[in-house]
Structures are given as C-alpha cells and as structure tokens.
Scaffold this active site. Sequence first.
Site, PDB file in Angstrom:
ATOM      1  N   GLU A 286       0.819  -1.199   0.000  1.00  0.00           N
ATOM      2  CA  GLU A 286       0.000   0.000   0.000  1.00  0.00           C
ATOM      3  C   GLU A 286       0.857   1.254   0.000  1.00  0.00           C
ATOM      4  O   GLU A 286       1.917   1.306   0.603  1.00  0.00           O
ATOM      5  CB  GLU A 286      -0.948  -0.020   1.203  1.00  0.00           C
ATOM      6  CG  GLU A 286      -1.823  -1.266   1.131  1.00  0.00           C
ATOM      7  CD  GLU A 286      -3.057  -1.202   1.998  1.00  0.00           C
ATOM      8  OE1 GLU A 286      -3.012  -0.546   3.046  1.00  0.00           O
ATOM      9  OE2 GLU A 286      -4.064  -1.805   1.591  1.00  0.00           O
TER      10      GLU A 286
ATOM     11  N   CYS B 233       3.590   8.547   0.707  1.00  0.00           N
ATOM     12  CA  CYS B 233       3.992   7.711   1.841  1.00  0.00           C
ATOM     13  C   CYS B 233       4.229   6.282   1.353  1.00  0.00           C
ATOM     14  O   CYS B 233       3.295   5.588   0.976  1.00  0.00           O
ATOM     15  CB  CYS B 233       2.894   7.763   2.899  1.00  0.00           C
ATOM     16  SG  CYS B 233       3.239   6.760   4.350  1.00  0.00           S
TER      17      CYS B 233
ATOM     18  N   CYS C 287       5.576  -6.335   8.647  1.00  0.00           N
ATOM     19  CA  CYS C 287       6.677  -5.771   9.436  1.00  0.00           C
ATOM     20  C   CYS C 287       7.008  -6.751  10.548  1.00  0.00           C
ATOM     21  O   CYS C 287       6.124  -7.405  11.091  1.00  0.00           O
ATOM     22  CB  CYS C 287       6.245  -4.432  10.039  1.00  0.00           C
ATOM     23  SG  CYS C 287       7.570  -3.571  10.924  1.00  0.00           S
TER      24      CYS C 287
ATOM     25  N   CYS D 192       5.018  -3.614  16.745  1.00  0.00           N
ATOM     26  CA  CYS D 192       4.575  -2.536  17.633  1.00  0.00           C
ATOM     27  C   CYS D 192       3.104  -2.787  17.958  1.00  0.00           C
ATOM     28  O   CYS D 192       2.305  -3.086  17.073  1.00  0.00           O
ATOM     29  CB  CYS D 192       4.760  -1.167  16.968  1.00  0.00           C
ATOM     30  SG  CYS D 192       6.484  -0.764  16.653  1.00  0.00           S
TER      31      CYS D 192
ATOM     32  N   CYS E 226       0.104  -0.835  16.168  1.00  0.00           N
ATOM     33  CA  CYS E 226       0.152  -0.668  14.709  1.00  0.00           C
ATOM     34  C   CYS E 226      -0.430  -1.885  14.006  1.00  0.00           C
ATOM     35  O   CYS E 226      -0.067  -3.029  14.305  1.00  0.00           O
ATOM     36  CB  CYS E 226       1.603  -0.461  14.274  1.00  0.00           C
ATOM     37  SG  CYS E 226       1.799  -0.375  12.484  1.00  0.00           S
TER      38      CYS E 226
ATOM     39  N   CYS F  10      -1.684   6.492   9.202  1.00  0.00           N
ATOM     40  CA  CYS F  10      -0.588   5.783   9.876  1.00  0.00           C
ATOM     41  C   CYS F  10      -1.116   4.606  10.665  1.00  0.00           C
ATOM     42  O   CYS F  10      -2.091   4.731  11.397  1.00  0.00           O
ATOM     43  CB  CYS F  10       0.097   6.679  10.901  1.00  0.00           C
ATOM     44  SG  CYS F  10       1.012   8.032  10.234  1.00  0.00           S
TER      45      CYS F  10
HETATM   46  N1  SAH Z   1       8.484   1.369  10.940  1.00  0.00           N
HETATM   47  C1  SAH Z   1       8.672   2.784  10.795  1.00  0.00           C
HETATM   48  C2  SAH Z   1       7.798   3.422   9.756  1.00  0.00           C
HETATM   49  C3  SAH Z   1       6.355   3.000   9.681  1.00  0.00           C
HETATM   50  S1  SAH Z   1       5.260   3.595  10.950  1.00  0.00           S
HETATM   51  C4  SAH Z   1       8.510   3.477  12.125  1.00  0.00           C
HETATM   52  O1  SAH Z   1       8.170   2.802  13.095  1.00  0.00           O
HETATM   53  O2  SAH Z   1       8.781   4.656  12.226  1.00  0.00           O
HETATM   54  C5  SAH Z   1       5.152   5.323  10.719  1.00  0.00           C
HETATM   55  C6  SAH Z   1       4.681   6.061  11.970  1.00  0.00           C
HETATM   56  O3  SAH Z   1       3.307   5.731  12.253  1.00  0.00           O
HETATM   57  C7  SAH Z   1       5.468   5.681  13.216  1.00  0.00           C
HETATM   58  O4  SAH Z   1       5.818   6.849  13.914  1.00  0.00           O
HETATM   59  C8  SAH Z   1       4.464   4.889  14.040  1.00  0.00           C
HETATM   60  O5  SAH Z   1       4.744   5.023  15.417  1.00  0.00           O
HETATM   61  C9  SAH Z   1       3.156   5.527  13.633  1.00  0.00           C
HETATM   62  N2  SAH Z   1       1.961   4.717  13.846  1.00  0.00           N
HETATM   63  C10 SAH Z   1       1.850   3.380  13.795  1.00  0.00           C
HETATM   64  N3  SAH Z   1       0.567   3.013  14.023  1.00  0.00           N
HETATM   65  C11 SAH Z   1      -0.137   4.142  14.193  1.00  0.00           C
HETATM   66  C12 SAH Z   1      -1.529   4.430  14.415  1.00  0.00           C
HETATM   67  N4  SAH Z   1      -2.434   3.455  14.516  1.00  0.00           N
HETATM   68  N5  SAH Z   1      -1.897   5.725  14.523  1.00  0.00           N
HETATM   69  C13 SAH Z   1      -0.998   6.710  14.391  1.00  0.00           C
HETATM   70  N6  SAH Z   1       0.308   6.509  14.163  1.00  0.00           N
HETATM   71  C14 SAH Z   1       0.741   5.238  14.065  1.00  0.00           C
END
Ligand code: SAH
Length: 394
Positions: free
Chosen positions: A124, A137, A144, A148, A151, A368
């Site tokens: 995506e 983006c 991944c 986390c 996420c 995000c």
């Molecule tokens: N793996 C990388 C890039 C992808 S995530 C990283 O961790 O930075 C991009 C951003 O989105 C990160 O800052 C992450 O903390 C944030 N993120 C992940 N899930 C989210 C959500 N449900 N709502 C808002 N931000 C989120």
Amino acid sequence: VANAGEAVKPRPRRPGPRPRNARLSSMPPSPEESRPNLYGLGRPGLRSFFEEAGAPPYHADQAFRWMYRAGRLDPSGWTDFPRPLRSRLGEIARVEEGSIVDRGEAADGTVKYRIAPADGDAVETVVLAQSGRVTLCLSSQVGCALECRFCLTGRMGLVRNLGPGEIVGQVALARSDRRLGDGPFNVVLMGMGEPLGNYDAVLEAVRILTDPEGFGLSHRRITLSTAGIAPAIERLGREPRRPRLAVSLNATTDAVRDRLMPVNRRYPIARLREACRAFARETGDRFTFEYVLLDGVNDGAADVARLARIARGHGAKINLIPYNPVPGRLDYRPTSRERTLEIRDRLAALGARVAVRWSRGAEARAACGQLAVEREGEGAASRRAPRPSQGRNP
Ligand code: SAH
C-alpha cells in the site's frame, strides 16, 4: 549490520499469511518470470547486466534514464540503443514496475493505492495532498517484523522485503496516475514496514530517487522513519546520500516503550539516543522524533516533561501524531483533541520545537498504522484484478 531487520527476530507467527506465500514461491517460474527484471536496478546493477549481456556498459546509464527519468518501460522505444539490442532486450530481460490494482480516496483528497509489484504480494502507498504540498507515503516491506502493539501492520508479521524496484515503482505509479502534480513533492518512508530492516533495498531506492538522471528528487525531500534500529541509524549517518531521519520514540521510559515497541528490548532508549547523537554528529542534520499519543499510556504530565527534555537534548523536533484507532483489532485509544493541544503547548513552553500531525486519510484506511493488506479469504486471483475500492467517495 547488513540487514538490521534480521536482528529482530519475529516470534513464530500464527498461521495466516505464510501458506499462500509458500505456495507462490514453490510454483515453477513461467518463462516470463525467468527473465530478470531491470526495473529497480541501480547504475551498478545495470552495468553488470549489460556487461554480462556482452553489451557496452554505457547502456546502463541510458537504460537508467529511460526507466526512471522518462518512465519509458518498453525497450523497443529506447531510441539511443542500437536496434538489434532493443529487440534482444525484450527477449533476455523485462522492465516491469508493477501495477495499481486498487485505489481508495478519502474526502480530504488522500488517495490510497494498492499496488501489485511485478513479482509478488500487494503493498500500500498513500498520497497526501494538503495546502499545495504533496506527500507520498511509501511502504518498504510487506508487513513488518517489529510488532509494535498499536500498529496494524505490526499484526501481519513480516511477509517479505520489497526490492528497490518495488519501492521506486510506488513513486512511478503515483506519478503516472497524475497524483503528484507538476511541482516538487515529498516522500516519506512511513508506510508498511521498517525501512531500516530492509536497508540495502531502501538505500538503493533512495539513490534512484535522488539521482538527477533518475527521479531527480532532492534528498532533503525524503524522510525515512524508523522504530529505532540503533546500529542501522548509525550506518545511515555514514551514507553520502541519505534521507532525512525521523525516529518513532512514542514513549519516554523503557518500561512503557518495551511494552509498546518490542524493538526497545533490543535497543533501549539510551542506546537509541546514542545512535541519534552519532547520526547528528556525522551528518550535521537535525532529525525528528515522532510521538504517537495514546490515551492514558504515554500522554501524562511526566511523559511530556521527559519528552521535552529528550528532544531538547538532541535539538530535535517533535511531531505529535494523533492515534488512529483500529477498533476491534487493537486496544489503544487516542488522546483527546484538547489534551493533544495542551501537550503541544506545554512542550513548546518547555522549549521544544513541536507540531501536531493531524491525521489524514483515516476514512480510506490510509492513515498511519492502518496499512495492512487483508489477506484471509482473499483469493490469489483477486490480487491482480481491479476490485471496487472501499474508501472512495460516492
Ligand atoms: N516502521 C517505521 C515506519 C512506519 S510507521 C517506524 O516505526 O517509524 C510510521 C509512523 O506511524 C510511526 O511513527 C508509528 O509510530 C506511527 N503509527 C503506527 N501506528 C499508528 C496508528 N495506529 N496511529 C498513528 N500513528 C501510528
């Protein structure tokens, strides 16, 4: 660290995404797919290809310009190649950037593409347009490995790394869909995946994107966001051509960060900060801390005070990210709008540079942490066929 993502081993996954992948890779390649795909090769890769084909290596630079600057993927139209070589190229190689298989659009103009790369699972990509500024983006992996907790992509586990062609292909396809406008645009590696877990492919993609004879993007317009793979941040700092850095901090104590981001158990906050200092020292670049606000988890007064101290210690900017909930799948709640503004003002009063990145694209599930390719019940045949998009406006 050659492939930093390897260092963080995902736990054994529940059955799900794997089987189909295994089936795909065990299928005999069709004659079509046994030809190498030139798309995604950088200058060195193209040079070896032409050398092996017994052609002069300067064709590498010509092919580079046709594919990435001109967006012409059919070698029969590469007019500065000798005719016999043009037709032979069609027999010994292919040039495929993948295709858009689905697109959803939110009311705010955010567009989410599902892109099927030439050789594999869909990924995506999201285009955000806001007050004249266009931001693309990009995803760097399918799924991944970092898991986390907040996420959605993290729930997929790592399916596979994208190749450089699949990363720049996302830019090329959005460009050909005329979504990038005529002016300069920004690229953020903040889609699916951990870019520093796929280091070599991501950096090759950055080289193609920033090459004046490639996409010609300024490297100041590319931002790489990482969950904090410390050794890879240090390595990035030593690259001659590197993107801007954003670090997803998301918590100010190891106790909380361990819980939210398992990668913290391997590279705790002190180690991460050491890497950030090395990066800044090496490059002279300022970087950004991203901080996703989770109600009752990381948004208390003590968190805010620590966050200000950390950011000031690095001269780093803070991007506060309102949490995009994933109801029914993940248990976290967003911090309220009022509290978010309060936190922003408090951080500013404490001397930190701070901005709130108000969410966009949620309606198209393009925000995000909402990127994941629903796979269960999805037949292999549907992957390449256009499907009605879910988030499009009436
Ligand atoms: N793996 C990388 C890039 C992808 S995530 C990283 O961790 O930075 C991009 C951003 O989105 C990160 O800052 C992450 O903390 C944030 N993120 C992940 N899930 C989210 C959500 N449900 N709502 C808002 N931000 C989120």
